[in-house]
Design an enzyme around this catalytic site. Structure first.
Site, PDB file in Angstrom:
ATOM      1  N   GLY A   6       0.825  -1.204   0.000  1.00 35.95           N
ATOM      2  CA  GLY A   6       0.000   0.000   0.000  1.00 35.95           C
ATOM      3  C   GLY A   6       0.854   1.247   0.000  1.00 35.95           C
ATOM      4  O   GLY A   6       2.067   1.197   0.249  1.00 35.95           O
ATOM      5  N   THR A   7       0.222   2.357  -0.288  1.00 33.01           N
ATOM      6  CA  THR A   7       0.928   3.638  -0.374  1.00 33.01           C
ATOM      7  C   THR A   7       0.336   4.638   0.606  1.00 33.01           C
ATOM      8  O   THR A   7      -0.814   4.515   1.032  1.00 33.01           O
ATOM      9  CB  THR A   7       0.825   4.226  -1.788  1.00 33.01           C
ATOM     10  OG1 THR A   7      -0.561   4.438  -2.117  1.00 33.01           O
ATOM     11  CG2 THR A   7       1.447   3.295  -2.817  1.00 33.01           C
ATOM     12  N   GLU A   8       1.129   5.628   0.958  1.00 30.18           N
ATOM     13  CA  GLU A   8       0.648   6.753   1.757  1.00 30.18           C
ATOM     14  C   GLU A   8       1.326   8.011   1.222  1.00 30.18           C
ATOM     15  O   GLU A   8       2.549   8.052   1.104  1.00 30.18           O
ATOM     16  CB  GLU A   8       0.930   6.539   3.244  1.00 30.18           C
ATOM     17  CG  GLU A   8       2.340   6.110   3.580  1.00 30.18           C
ATOM     18  CD  GLU A   8       2.520   5.723   5.044  1.00 30.18           C
ATOM     19  OE1 GLU A   8       2.880   6.604   5.842  1.00 30.18           O
ATOM     20  OE2 GLU A   8       2.311   4.532   5.364  1.00 30.18           O
ATOM     21  N   VAL A   9       0.537   9.009   0.891  1.00 32.72           N
ATOM     22  CA  VAL A   9       1.062  10.190   0.210  1.00 32.72           C
ATOM     23  C   VAL A   9       0.651  11.453   0.951  1.00 32.72           C
ATOM     24  O   VAL A   9      -0.540  11.695   1.172  1.00 32.72           O
ATOM     25  CB  VAL A   9       0.550  10.271  -1.245  1.00 32.72           C
ATOM     26  CG1 VAL A   9       1.141  11.501  -1.944  1.00 32.72           C
ATOM     27  CG2 VAL A   9       0.898   9.002  -2.011  1.00 32.72           C
ATOM     28  N   ASP A  95      -1.004  15.278   8.410  1.00 34.33           N
ATOM     29  CA  ASP A  95       0.272  14.769   8.906  1.00 34.33           C
ATOM     30  C   ASP A  95       1.374  15.749   8.514  1.00 34.33           C
ATOM     31  O   ASP A  95       1.563  16.029   7.332  1.00 34.33           O
ATOM     32  CB  ASP A  95       0.549  13.387   8.312  1.00 34.33           C
ATOM     33  CG  ASP A  95       1.781  12.735   8.917  1.00 34.33           C
ATOM     34  OD1 ASP A  95       2.051  12.979  10.108  1.00 34.33           O
ATOM     35  OD2 ASP A  95       2.460  11.979   8.207  1.00 34.33           O
ATOM     36  N   HIS A 156       5.212   7.406   0.765  1.00 32.61           N
ATOM     37  CA  HIS A 156       5.787   6.189   1.334  1.00 32.61           C
ATOM     38  C   HIS A 156       5.097   4.944   0.791  1.00 32.61           C
ATOM     39  O   HIS A 156       3.926   4.986   0.406  1.00 32.61           O
ATOM     40  CB  HIS A 156       5.686   6.219   2.854  1.00 32.61           C
ATOM     41  CG  HIS A 156       6.415   7.372   3.475  1.00 32.61           C
ATOM     42  ND1 HIS A 156       6.256   7.720   4.808  1.00 32.61           N
ATOM     43  CD2 HIS A 156       7.304   8.268   2.969  1.00 32.61           C
ATOM     44  CE1 HIS A 156       7.020   8.780   5.073  1.00 32.61           C
ATOM     45  NE2 HIS A 156       7.654   9.121   3.974  1.00 32.61           N
ATOM     46  N   ASN A 158       4.538   0.620   1.597  1.00 33.96           N
ATOM     47  CA  ASN A 158       4.545  -0.365   2.673  1.00 33.96           C
ATOM     48  C   ASN A 158       4.424  -1.766   2.094  1.00 33.96           C
ATOM     49  O   ASN A 158       3.589  -2.013   1.218  1.00 33.96           O
ATOM     50  CB  ASN A 158       3.381  -0.104   3.635  1.00 33.96           C
ATOM     51  CG  ASN A 158       3.491   1.259   4.288  1.00 33.96           C
ATOM     52  OD1 ASN A 158       4.349   1.477   5.131  1.00 33.96           O
ATOM     53  ND2 ASN A 158       2.627   2.196   3.895  1.00 33.96           N
TER      54      ASN A 158
END
Length: 498
Positions: A6-9, A95, A156, A158
């Protein structure tokens, strides 16, 4: 080929009418506007469960949180105001002064592309909803990694891994791959150096902010390999590899290969394949050298004295991955990643501009060179920095990437309908399905949730936590019939706890 990914942007944010606006405030406005448009009242908004968070635990065997004094007191009301869980299983929150979209867990890189792209549509809608609020300043959101003033924010990745794999093997096997993959995954950047003061173009927006080979930090002294040990799953079985070196990609082929190739290289490492012959002499230096050479001809030194280009390193990884996949049962998903990877490397070897319809950095460079030639601009021209920024604008009618897509100059891997469906719905083959469907059906009865639990408030003396420590459980196949058979959260919890 099945790995939880998975991704986090973190998205860039600006208020053109008020350049001095507090980014924490504007980011909060974006998240709240999206929540309001979804009809979610603050009193009923599901909060994020911070109890299971451990961002200071290091994969090398120590925990900084134990030596940093008592944990800060988190005001759930204050944090929860700009923190929501979506019905597609994703998390939308503020964030580090940026609105962030953390995509739900997927098992397939193509699915991960879809739910990552859904985040762009969520952010576009958030900015649009802010603009409809009387008195609120208009916001613009960008899927990029730099603000042009020396700051960088994360995109990021994961990957869930076996806990049995020594982390030293992860570092050794993955470092040369991460250093060299930017020829495929870079999103392109005008300017050299953290502040972009030196004129020029480079492959990666993130490269100039990588300072160490290995590290826990994500906002300073950033490492090629991040050591955060926070699995969001059964810690005895799994580790989560948290990748911070990557760029925020808009091109779907870039995202697909970023996730698919990394997942397959992790297969190599978990199988114990020896990759020590690829060790680099100066990995951090190599990150910068490769990023700053759009010709892709620069070489970097290996520990054994050889000099190889990034493309040569990528081909070695490709060959070893292909050999591993060929030794297994037929796997169409892995084969497609390998085929796409090989084709892209061939095109880059021949002429990087042949990838201008499928990868971010060549697409951006083609746009920039067009402006340079038409207007006789040098790389110092402020106009080029603006073009760089406009490429990442999430607005469908303004963002240059989206305009390239609209006129057929950028190839897609997925359909827009798949993306729009993913804005509302979770993947069906991971625990994200249970999380998202619980939010959709019983949102008013959910007090909090996290990646590895859903907490129900059924009106009793205590809350009820339903753990979801196995990422492949909670899928539609696992709980779909159960969810369809109950009419209330009370019934659901009774079934699950009995």
């Amino acid at each position: 080929m099945q790995r939880i990914i998975g991704t986090e942007v973190e998205y860039g944010i600006s208020s053109p009418s008020d350049p001095t606006a507090n980014p924490i405030l504007t980011s909060t406005q974006a998240v709240l506007a999206y929540a309001a448009a979804a009809g979610i009242q603050r009193a009923k908004r599901t909060r994020w469960d911070y109890e299971v968070e451990s961002p200071l635990r290091d994969a090398r065997g120590f925990d900084l949180s134990r030596s940093s004094g008592p944990p800060p007191i988190v005001d759930a009301d204050e944090v929860g105001a700009a923190n929501m869980i979506l019905t597609n299983g994703a998390r939308l929150y503020v964030d580090h002064a940026h609105p962030e979209y953390s995509a739900p867990e997927c098992t397939d890189p193509m699915d991960a592309v879809i739910w990552d792209k859904a985040g762009e549509r969520v952010m576009e809608a958030a900015a649009r909803h802010v603009a409809s609020v009387p008195g609120a300043a208009k916001l613009q959101l960008y899927k990029n990694n730099v603000d042009g003033k020396g700051a960088s924010y994360g995109s990021h990745e994961n990957y869930l891994m076996s806990r049995q794999t020594p982390f030293s093997a992860v570092i050794a096997g993955l470092t040369p791959f991460m250093v060299s993959r930017q020829v495929v995954t870079g999103s392109g950047r005008v300017g050299i150096g953290p502040s972009g003061d030196e004129p020029g173009f480079q492959l990666s927006q993130r490269a100039d902010y990588i300072e160490v080979e290995v590290g826990l930090e994500t906002t300073l002294k950033r490492g090629i390999i991040n050591t955060r040990d926070e699995p969001h799953a059964d810690a005895d079985k799994y580790r989560r590899l948290h990748v911070i070196i990557g760029d925020a990609n808009l091109a779907e082929t870039s995202t697909y290969l970023k996730l698919g190739t990394t997942s397959l290289v992790l297969d190599l490492i978990e199988e114990g394949v020896d990759l020590s012959d690829l060790a680099l002499a100066r990995p951090v230096h190599a990150v910068h050298v490769i990023s700053r050479d759009p010709s892709l001809r620069a070489t970097v030194a290996l520990a054994d004295g050889r000099e190889l280009t990034a493309l040569a390193l990528q081909r070695i990884y490709l060959d070893r991955v292909a050999k591993l996949v060929d030794s297994r049962d037929p796997d169409p998903r892995a084969s497609h990643v390998i085929e796409t990877w090989a084709n892209v490397l061939d095109l880059l070897e021949r002429d990087p501009m042949e990838c201008a319809e499928i990868l971010d950095w060549p697409a951006k460079l083609r746009l920039l060179e067009g402006f340079r030639q038409r207007e006789n601009l040098t790389w110092q021209a402020p106009r080029l920095h603006l073009v760089d920024l406009q490429y990442s604008d999430v607005r469908l009618d303004k963002g240059l990437y989206n305009r390239l897509v609209a006129r057929g100059s950028m190839k897609r891997l997925v359909t827009e309908q798949q993306v729009l469906d993913a804005v509302e719905n979770p993947p069906t083959d991971t625990r994200a399905y249970f999380r998202g469907e619980c939010l959709r059906r019983f949102g008013a009865d959910i007090a909090a949730a996290s990646w590895d639990s859903v907490i129900f408030d059924l009106g009793g003396d205590s809350l009820v936590r339903i753990p979801t420590l196995e990422p492949l459980r909670g899928s539609k196949a696992h709980v779909g019939a159960l969810l369809d058979s109950v009419d209330s959260a009370v019934e659901l919890v009774e079934q699950l706890t009995n």
